[in-house]
Design a protein around this motif. Structure first.
Motif, PDB file in Angstrom:
ATOM      1  N   ALA A  83       0.838  -1.306  -0.023  1.00  0.00           N
ATOM      2  CA  ALA A  83       0.029  -0.014  -0.110  1.00  0.00           C
ATOM      3  C   ALA A  83       0.863   1.217   0.111  1.00  0.00           C
ATOM      4  N   THR A  84       2.157   1.223   0.440  1.00  0.00           N
ATOM      5  CA  THR A  84       2.805   2.373   0.422  1.00  0.00           C
ATOM      6  C   THR A  84       3.615   2.493  -0.916  1.00  0.00           C
ATOM      7  N   GLY A  85       3.372   1.563  -1.982  1.00  0.00           N
ATOM      8  CA  GLY A  85       4.088   1.900  -2.944  1.00  0.00           C
ATOM      9  C   GLY A  85       3.266   1.912  -4.188  1.00  0.00           C
ATOM     10  N   ARG A  86       1.947   2.303  -4.009  1.00  0.00           N
ATOM     11  CA  ARG A  86       0.921   2.547  -5.054  1.00  0.00           C
ATOM     12  C   ARG A  86       0.252   3.839  -4.796  1.00  0.00           C
ATOM     13  N   GLN A  87      -0.613   4.295  -5.691  1.00  0.00           N
ATOM     14  CA  GLN A  87      -1.380   5.400  -5.817  1.00  0.00           C
ATOM     15  C   GLN A  87      -2.375   5.173  -4.429  1.00  0.00           C
ATOM     16  N   HIS A  88      -2.380   6.360  -3.885  1.00  0.00           N
ATOM     17  CA  HIS A  88      -3.365   6.148  -2.393  1.00  0.00           C
ATOM     18  C   HIS A  88      -4.686   5.561  -3.093  1.00  0.00           C
ATOM     19  N   ARG A  89      -5.167   4.829  -2.252  1.00  0.00           N
ATOM     20  CA  ARG A  89      -6.543   4.126  -2.382  1.00  0.00           C
ATOM     21  C   ARG A  89      -7.610   4.586  -1.225  1.00  0.00           C
ATOM     22  N   CYS A  90      -8.725   4.580  -1.372  1.00  0.00           N
ATOM     23  CA  CYS A  90      -9.866   5.017  -0.267  1.00  0.00           C
ATOM     24  C   CYS A  90      -9.515   3.810   0.774  1.00  0.00           C
ATOM     25  N   PRO A 121       6.389   9.426  -3.719  1.00  0.00           N
ATOM     26  CA  PRO A 121       5.298   9.182  -3.009  1.00  0.00           C
ATOM     27  C   PRO A 121       5.284   8.001  -1.925  1.00  0.00           C
ATOM     28  N   THR A 122       6.099   6.987  -2.640  1.00  0.00           N
ATOM     29  CA  THR A 122       6.215   5.866  -1.755  1.00  0.00           C
ATOM     30  C   THR A 122       7.384   6.007  -0.590  1.00  0.00           C
ATOM     31  N   ARG A 123       8.238   6.742  -1.134  1.00  0.00           N
ATOM     32  CA  ARG A 123       9.281   7.028   0.131  1.00  0.00           C
ATOM     33  C   ARG A 123       8.560   7.937   1.190  1.00  0.00           C
ATOM     34  N   LEU A 124       7.754   8.733   0.885  1.00  0.00           N
ATOM     35  CA  LEU A 124       7.086   9.554   1.943  1.00  0.00           C
ATOM     36  C   LEU A 124       6.134   8.508   2.768  1.00  0.00           C
TER      37      LEU A 124
END
Length: 242
Positions: A83-90, A121-124
């Motif tokens: 989940a940290t490595g993908r575009q954020h989902r609901c 985004p993944t790093r953050l």
């Protein structure tokens, strides 16, 4: 599907633990989460009795409250890291609370790797989850994420450090202060704010500046911002979006 719904009811109906095998329910619940990770379009269209995101939240909340049987714990840790490595989902923020329940040296090592090797985004996100593991008193939701971005993740330049307060009260002043600020810094300011103030600021920015900032933001957040802008402002910004 019946098992997934029953799993969500375990915290409020503990008698189900005696009637149904908890391990079987947990396996069904993990399969439900994994199907979103591997095939989100089919997952969204599934024959769910409620919104799939409502079920997802219920499953993750239940695992967070009750823990996970050993048979599924490793898969859940995989899903947290994924989940940290993908575009954020609901409802993904529920994974961050689950990380606290399933905290382990292995999980932290994988998150540290993601915090150094992935795209920004993944790093953050990986850094945020690691920070949450060290600071259990802090929120895991969007408000906690934006506060962390402002203070730990991507600290704003000194001249912008208090813009979040100004934006909440005086969007016009905040927009004026952002004039001439590099687009990445404008993007950082907008992502650190609640939607309402951020949208008011974007509507007041020069369209070229706004387009550059949105192009540097998380794609989902940028798209949501554009959709909520008044139509004339959105059209002006879109003329300059790459």
């Amino acid at each position: 599907m019946t098992d997934v719904v029953a799993f969500c009811g375990l915290p409020s109906r503990p008698w189900l633990d005696r009637v149904l095998r908890r391990r079987r329910l947990a396996k069904a619940a993990v399969g439900f989460l994994a199907s979103e990770a591997t095939d989100p379009q089919t997952w969204r269209a599934g024959p769910w009795p409620w919104s799939p995101w409502t079920l997802k939240e219920g499953v993750l909340r239940t695992f967070t409250a009750l823990g996970a049987p050993a048979a599924v714990a490793a898969t859940l840790r995989d899903l947290i890291v994924g989940a940290t490595g993908r575009q954020h989902r609901c409802k993904d923020h529920r994974y961050w609370g689950l990380a606290r329940t399933l905290d382990s040296p292995t999980l932290r090592a994988r998150l540290r790797a993601a915090a150094t090797d992935g795209a920004e985004p993944t790093r953050l996100r990986a850094r945020f989850v690691l920070w949450l593991l060290e600071h259990p008193e802090h929120r895991t939701d969007g408000r906690g994420w934006r506060r962390w971005l402002r203070t730990e993740g991507r600290p704003l330049p000194d001249r912008l450090a208090r813009l979040d307060i100004a934006a909440l009260r005086r969007p016009a002043d905040a927009a004026a202060a952002l004039a001439g600020v590099p687009a990445p810094d404008v993007a950082a300011v907008l992502e650190s704010l609640e939607f309402g103030p951020a949208i008011q600021i974007v509507a007041l920015l020069d369209p070229v500046v706004a387009a550059g900032a949105l192009a540097g933001m998380d794609r989902l957040r940028a798209a949501q911002t554009l959709r909520r802008l008044p139509e004339p402002a959105a059209a002006a910004v879109l003329r300059h979006v790459p």
